[in-house]
Every structure is written in C-alpha cells, then in structure tokens.
Design a protein around this motif. Structure first.
Motif, short mmCIF file in Angstrom:
data_model
loop_
_atom_site.label_atom_id
_atom_site.label_comp_id
_atom_site.label_asym_id
_atom_site.label_seq_id
_atom_site.Cartn_x
_atom_site.Cartn_y
_atom_site.Cartn_z
N MET A 16 47.04 6.99 -17.69
CA MET A 16 46.27 5.76 -17.90
C MET A 16 44.78 6.09 -17.92
SD MET A 16 45.99 2.38 -15.45
CE MET A 16 44.92 3.25 -14.30
N ARG A 17 44.07 5.52 -18.90
CA ARG A 17 42.62 5.63 -18.97
C ARG A 17 42.00 4.24 -18.79
NH1 ARG A 17 41.46 8.09 -24.54
NH2 ARG A 17 39.32 8.16 -23.76
N VAL A 18 40.73 4.21 -18.43
CA VAL A 18 40.06 2.95 -18.07
C VAL A 18 38.70 2.89 -18.77
CG1 VAL A 18 39.08 1.59 -16.19
CG2 VAL A 18 41.21 2.86 -15.83
N ILE A 19 38.36 1.71 -19.27
CA ILE A 19 37.05 1.48 -19.88
C ILE A 19 36.43 0.21 -19.28
CG2 ILE A 19 37.93 0.11 -21.82
CD1 ILE A 19 35.84 1.45 -23.60
N LEU A 66 38.03 8.30 -15.06
CA LEU A 66 39.18 7.54 -15.56
C LEU A 66 39.15 7.38 -17.07
CD1 LEU A 66 39.40 4.79 -12.80
CD2 LEU A 66 41.07 6.60 -13.25
N TYR A 67 37.95 7.39 -17.67
CA TYR A 67 37.87 7.28 -19.13
C TYR A 67 38.13 8.63 -19.80
CZ TYR A 67 36.11 6.50 -23.83
OH TYR A 67 35.99 6.43 -25.20
N GLY A 68 37.59 9.70 -19.21
CA GLY A 68 37.71 11.02 -19.85
C GLY A 68 39.07 11.65 -19.65
N GLU A 69 39.44 11.89 -18.40
CA GLU A 69 40.69 12.60 -18.11
C GLU A 69 41.86 11.65 -17.90
OE1 GLU A 69 39.95 15.02 -14.74
OE2 GLU A 69 38.15 15.97 -15.60
N GLY A 70 41.57 10.47 -17.37
CA GLY A 70 42.66 9.55 -17.05
C GLY A 70 43.38 9.97 -15.77
N PRO A 100 39.48 3.54 -31.34
CA PRO A 100 40.91 3.57 -31.69
C PRO A 100 41.72 4.58 -30.88
CG PRO A 100 39.57 4.59 -33.41
CD PRO A 100 38.62 3.93 -32.46
N ASP A 101 41.09 5.69 -30.46
CA ASP A 101 41.82 6.68 -29.68
C ASP A 101 42.22 6.10 -28.33
OD1 ASP A 101 42.72 9.48 -29.12
OD2 ASP A 101 41.17 9.31 -27.55
N PHE A 102 41.32 5.37 -27.71
CA PHE A 102 41.61 4.72 -26.43
C PHE A 102 42.68 3.66 -26.60
CE2 PHE A 102 40.91 1.43 -23.25
CZ PHE A 102 40.77 2.16 -22.07
N ALA A 103 42.71 3.00 -27.76
CA ALA A 103 43.63 1.89 -27.98
C ALA A 103 45.05 2.34 -28.32
CB ALA A 103 43.10 1.00 -29.10
N LYS A 104 45.26 3.62 -28.54
CA LYS A 104 46.61 4.09 -28.87
C LYS A 104 47.60 3.79 -27.74
CE LYS A 104 45.21 7.82 -31.99
NZ LYS A 104 45.15 9.29 -32.20
N GLU A 105 47.13 3.89 -26.51
CA GLU A 105 47.97 3.54 -25.36
C GLU A 105 47.65 2.10 -24.97
OE1 GLU A 105 50.29 2.75 -22.91
OE2 GLU A 105 50.57 4.92 -23.23
N ILE A 106 48.60 1.20 -25.23
CA ILE A 106 48.32 -0.23 -25.02
C ILE A 106 48.15 -0.58 -23.56
CG2 ILE A 106 49.51 -0.86 -27.14
CD1 ILE A 106 51.89 -1.73 -25.45
N ARG A 107 48.55 0.30 -22.65
CA ARG A 107 48.42 0.01 -21.22
C ARG A 107 47.12 0.54 -20.62
NH1 ARG A 107 54.21 2.57 -19.99
NH2 ARG A 107 53.28 3.99 -21.52
N ASN A 108 46.28 1.17 -21.43
CA ASN A 108 44.98 1.56 -20.92
C ASN A 108 44.21 0.31 -20.47
OD1 ASN A 108 45.26 4.30 -21.26
ND2 ASN A 108 44.33 4.34 -23.30
#
Length: 337
Positions: A130-133, A112-116, A31-39
């Motif tokens: 922006m973060r990436v998974i 990209l996942y940790g710091e963005g 859910p933390d990653f999903a807070k920003e819909i543009r990730n």
C-alpha cells in the motif's frame, strides 16, 4: 480525479470497511499511483482549541487529523475513520514553527509514497503493498498561513492573487479591502467590466485575472527562502520585497513531498469559516442586527470610494451621525412572514 464504487451494497453501505477503500481509484495526474485502487488518499486538518474550556486560562492545543478520502462520504467523516496523527502542545499557537512538529509525519508520508508498506486486506484476504498520498490540507485562514508559508495578513493576503492584487486600504475602517477585485475574473465582454458607477467610483476593470501558476513556478518563487527549522523564524532583517511583491515567510515542509508541485489544490478552507463569512455576515447585514458589518465606518468608506449617495451618513441634531437605511436591509415588519 473521479469517483468510482466497485462494490454496491444495500443502501450504499459497505460489507466491510476495507471494501470502501476502493471507492476512489482514478488519478489522471498520477497514473502509476492509481494502478492499485487501494492506495490511500489522505487529507490533513488542524486547528487550535483551549482544552480548559475557560478564557481565564489561555492555552492553545493543536491536534492534527488525517482523514481518508478513499472511503465514501458517509464513512470518511466518521470519527472511527479519522486519525489523530499528532498533538501539538503549547500555551499559544505554534505559528510558522508548526513544520518542526510535522517533521515525523512528513517523513512517514515520504516513505509511504515512495516505498509503500505491506498491509493485509481484510476484505479480499490478501497482502499487498500500500502507498499513501496527501491530497491537501483543510484549515481556517490563519492556519492556512502556517501550513502553506504564505502570510494571510496585509494587502497580499490572498494566496491565489499573490503579488498581483488590486486590494486597497479603507481609511475609516482601518483595514485592507478586496472590494471590486472580483471583476477581473469575469469574461472580458461582461458588461460589469465597463460599469463605472456600480462598483468603485469612475473605475472600470479591463485587466484579466492573475496568471494560474503551476506548482513548479510557485516553488521557484521561494526557492531562496529557508525552511523554519534551518534558521530563524522571524529574522531581524526581512526580505525587502515581503509585503510588496510576495508574502512568503518560509518554504513549507509539505514541498518536501515529491508530488506536492503536481497537485492542483494544496490547501483548502474549512466549511465552518466559509459559512461564517459567506452566509452569516451577509445575513446579519440584511437583517440589520447589532452584528452587521454595515456600520458608520463602512458607510464613510462607501462615500469615499463609491458613487452611492443614498448610503452616505449625515449629521443630525447635537451632531449625531445619521445612517440611512439601505435598500438591501429588511424592516422590522419584514423580519417576520
């Protein structure tokens, strides 16, 4: 995960490609990653091919593609939105050494996942972090082994049944078979489970499916197996349990991604090979073409393992082997409407 489209436009098109990056935005596992819909959610695809377009000059070139799953389906597979992240050269397949080539990509994915990274949104005209998974990989079955670290050869080839498999050896065909392994996935009350004639001869299936392991439980299985770049790829003294209780040959580099154990699906098989095995092979068998898998060797294995006398081969004049026509094949008259 679920799908959502924030900006509806005519005929499903997007006002701007960056607008489409908000297509998919909900992730219950993170859910933390999903807070920003543009990730960004990515998929990794790879396969080898011969750029020489000639069998007389063998060469295996392995491009590694990244696809963007934020975009809607009519955009995500367009070549303009598929990135060639790296190209693995060499005269043959990289095999389990593919992890050494993936090292720079994995390091970037971890960052990209940790710091963005700060990027500019051309649609909203603003900067954001922006973060990436990486959601999963997509490949054929041999490349599946290279990416996952689980060998797809031998009796334990199935990466889901793992060591808990009912596979057996076909003596005439000279290969491993997983026939009748599917009944264990049926409900316990299903009549097929007690059918001793329709499947393997005098065999019922009263056991349940193999346990569904979490990512952390899978990680524990190969915690003592080194990654490829820390040791020898093919040691002279293999693990004595290899091929008996497990098929792990390495600890895949993807497990360095901190979210990798949380993913429900890590590796997928591509559509082309599913189509070949699920459609083409049964089609060739039903049409009774020269490419059918229903050959004499297969019939001899049927005679050994199944109670289907109508499919048994026999000897004719001059000791010629006769293969009776099966009820599931079409005659030449039935081939055309």
């Amino acid at each position: 995960m679920s799908w959502h489209h924030d900006h509806k436009t005519k005929e499903g098109s997007m006002a701007h490609p960056s607008d489409g990056m908000a297509w998919k935005h909900f992730d219950s596992e993170n859910p933390d990653f999903a807070k920003e819909i543009r990730n960004v959610r990515l998929g990794l695809c790879t396969d080898g091919f011969n750029p020489n377009n000639s069998n007389s000059i063998p060469y295996s070139l392995w491009p590694v593609f990244l696809t963007i799953y934020n975009l809607p389906p009519w955009m995500s597979m367009k070549d303009s939105f598929v990135e060639v992240s790296l190209i693995i050269p060499g005269g043959k397949s990289p095999g389990q050494n593919i992890d050494m080539f993936l090292r720079p990509l994995i390091d970037e994915l971890k960052e990209l996942y940790g710091e963005g990274i700060e990027v500019y949104d051309a649609y909203r005209k603003e900067n954001f972090i922006m973060r990436v998974i990486l959601l999963w990989t997509v490949s054929d079955f041999p490349a599946y082994a290279m990416l996952s670290g689980w060998s797809t050869h031998g009796r334990l080839a199935c990466p889901y049944c793992m060591g808990d498999t009912n596979a057996f050896w076909l003596h005439a065909g000279g290969k491993t078979s997983w026939f009748d392994c599917h009944r264990r996935f049926l409900p316990m009350s299903h009549p097929f489970r007690t059918d001793i004639d329709g499947f393997r001869r005098s065999t019922s299936s009263l056991v349940g499916p193999p346990p569904e392991l979490t990512g952390w439980e899978i990680l524990e299985q190969f915690s003592n197996i080194p990654v490829v770049y820390e040791g020898v790829t093919h040691p002279k003294h293999k693990d004595p349990k290899f091929g008996k209780t497990h098929n792990w040959v390495k600890k895949s580099i993807f497990w360095e991604l901190e979210y990798w154990p949380m993913l429900l699906i890590r590796h997928n098989l591509d559509v082309m090979h599913i189509e070949t095995n699920v459609f083409e092979n049964p089609f060739q068998m039903v049409m009774d073409t020269s490419k059918t898998k229903d050959n004499v060797k297969a019939r001899k294995d049927v005679e050994q393992f199944c109670n289907r006398p109508s499919l048994h081969v026999s000897s004719g004049n001059n000791n010629k082997i006769l293969k009776p026509k099966a009820a599931y094949t079409l005659t030449k008259k039935e081939h055309t409407p």
